[in-house]
Scaffold this active site. Structure first.
Site, short mmCIF file in Angstrom:
data_model
loop_
_atom_site.label_atom_id
_atom_site.label_comp_id
_atom_site.label_asym_id
_atom_site.label_seq_id
_atom_site.Cartn_x
_atom_site.Cartn_y
_atom_site.Cartn_z
CB CYS A 29 -2.30 2.96 7.72
SG CYS A 29 -2.08 3.53 6.04
NE ARG B 282 -3.77 1.96 2.14
CZ ARG B 282 -2.56 1.45 2.36
NH1 ARG B 282 -1.82 1.95 3.33
NH2 ARG B 282 -2.12 0.44 1.66
CG ASP C 136 4.08 3.05 -2.92
OD1 ASP C 136 4.00 1.83 -3.11
OD2 ASP C 136 3.20 3.71 -2.32
NE ARG D 196 4.67 -2.04 7.84
CZ ARG D 196 3.35 -1.84 7.78
NH1 ARG D 196 2.82 -0.84 8.46
NH2 ARG D 196 2.58 -2.62 7.05
#
Ligand code: EPZ
Length: 430
Positions: A117, A122, A309, A401
């Site tokens: 991605c 990943r 994150d 998302r």
């Protein structure tokens, strides 16, 4: 595709309610495949990834009822297919979380190998090697991972992850729950979402100990039963709103959160000068101090250290801090795409290898920018809230998302933000 139009420069003020954690709801929904009995999950965030995960469960043959928008009542008794197709997996990598439960309960699973991605390649090699250690045969066939348990049931094993992997740990927890014998996971991920999944699995009759530490033990059982479970609050949404208060010079009461799940983030933000008061075990009061923000370095690491994150959101804040800060990303190889967009808004950021050097304080000016991934989008929203003038953010499907009704939440605390709808898009702001 929808866009956000933000007119910046308004300090936020008021109370924000945190939603359930996307990254806990995704594995917990996958775990419902482990039993033919009904599992009720509450506090599921209304975000696109969970709509996708629900569709995957229904495509596999499970029934999902939503008596209330954020409550999913799942029954996987009649699951009759064991494949997660490419068109689903490519839209959401977390579909690989179906591998462990399908393999454990049905002895077979076929899941499209997720592509990379925006933030990195990943791979899922660690997941697959772990399944082989549990006795599965794993092969790649035309882009699909095909896994089978030769004797119909997995066998407990000792699994030492060479790298900490969150969904890898979660896949093994679910697979090992129904294996014959005991599994020990070494170098396990320690995120709160891991503990939340273990809580659910143990409510379903699993025998998991050590969740949240680097060594977890799972005693396999013959079968799992139904359960009811409340998904924990989203610690990354919480961190994002703390930064929103700080970067706009505002003051927010953040409720229905878990301060104990983001201690490294709170410590770092206090270090740079944000005043954060834990007003209860589930609420925070955030405001900017009288002194200007000071630049401080940060390096992302697995939990309990500073989470990757929150890296993009922190970088946006450092553009408003006095001095030079170094933001080092150790988890993903390409997670600085927000930097170039922040530079277009006036930030002074230079990247060398996996470190971004931010020179602040710089004035941010509104500009048209493009979101590239979930957390990069959040950092652009934060910069837009701080910038003078208008910021138009394109491709906001990335943010839909993982952030529930973010426009409504921001408007409720004084942000001048609106969604410019593309009629065909997912209707995120219910
Ligand atoms: C989870 O992704 C989260 N997603 C990510 O959140 C989060 O950024 C990440 O953990 C790290 O905390 C969900 O929980 C659904 P990893 P995951 O396996 O499990 C490498 C967001 O913004 N690796 O912990 O996919 C990998 O390339 C998302 O909400 C392998 O090499 O991440 C990475 O460099 C983005 N082989 C590192 O390990 C593997 O088999 C950590 O990845 C697996 C991972």
């Amino acid at each position: 595709m929808d866009k956000f139009l933000i007119r910046g420069g308004r300090p936020l003020s008021g109370t924000v309610k945190i939603s359930g954690a996307k990254n806990s709801a995704l594995p917990c929904l996958a775990a419902t495949l482990l039993t033919p009995e009904t599992v009720t999950l509450r506090n599921i965030p209304y975000v696109k990834d969970l709509i996708t995960q629900r569709r995957l469960l229904e495509d596999l043959g499970a029934t999902v009822l939503t008596p209330e928008l954020r409550t999913h009542v799942v029954n996987a008794k009649n699951v009759d297919t064991f494949e997660a197709p490419y068109e689903l997996v490519r839209t959401m990598r977390a579909s690989v979380l179906a591998l462990g439960p399908l393999l454990a309960r049905f002895g077979k699973a076929k899941v499209s190998l997720p592509g990379g991605c925006a933030i990195g390649t990943r791979p899922i090699d660690l997941h697959l090697r772990a399944f082989e250690a549990l006795g599965a045969n794993v092969s790649l066939e035309s882009g699909d991972v095909v896994a089978t348990a030769p004797k119909g049931r997995l066998v407990g094993a000792e699994i030492a992850f060479e790298k900490v992997t969150v969904t890898g740990t979660e896949n093994v927890m679910m697979a090992a729950s129904l294996a014959e014998g005991t599994t020990v996971i070494r170098n396990a991920a320690r995120e709160p979402e891991i503990e939340d999944l273990a809580d659910l699995l143990n409510k379903m009759g699993a025998k998991i100990s050590g969740a949240g530490s680097e060594t977890m033990t799972i005693e396999g059982v013959e079968a799992l039963s139904g359960a009811e479970h409340d998904i924990i609050a989203d610690r990354i949404e919480t961190g994002t709103f703390i930064v929103a208060a700080a970067i706009t010079g505002g003051e927010l009461e953040i409720v229905d959160c878990r301060p104990d799940h983001l201690t490294a983030v709170i410590a770092k933000l206090r270090e740079v000068g944000v005043i954060i008061e834990e007003t209860s075990p589930t609420s925070l009061h955030v405001q900017l101090g009288l002194a200007p923000l000071v630049a401080r370095d940060v390096t992302t690491e697995p939990h309990p250290d500073f989470p990757t994150d929150m890296q993009a959101q922190y970088m946006a804040l450092m553009t408003q801090a006095e001095g030079v800060s170094h933001v080092t990303e150790t988890i993903f190889e390409n997670r600085f795409m927000h930097a170039s967009e922040l530079v277009r808004m006036g930030a002074d950021i230079h990247i060398t290898g996996n470190t971004a050097t931010v020179r602040g304080k710089t004035k941010l000016n509104g500009a048209p920018v493009i979101a590239s991934d979930l957390r990069a989008s959040a950092s652009l929203v934060l910069a837009g809230l701080c910038a003078e003038g208008e910021t138009l953010i394109q491709r906001v499907y990335h943010i839909d998302r993982g952030y529930e009704t973010i426009v409504r939440k921001l408007r409720s605390v004084g942000a001048d933000i609106e969604r410019i709808k593309d009629e065909q898009a997912f209707n995120a702001d219910v």
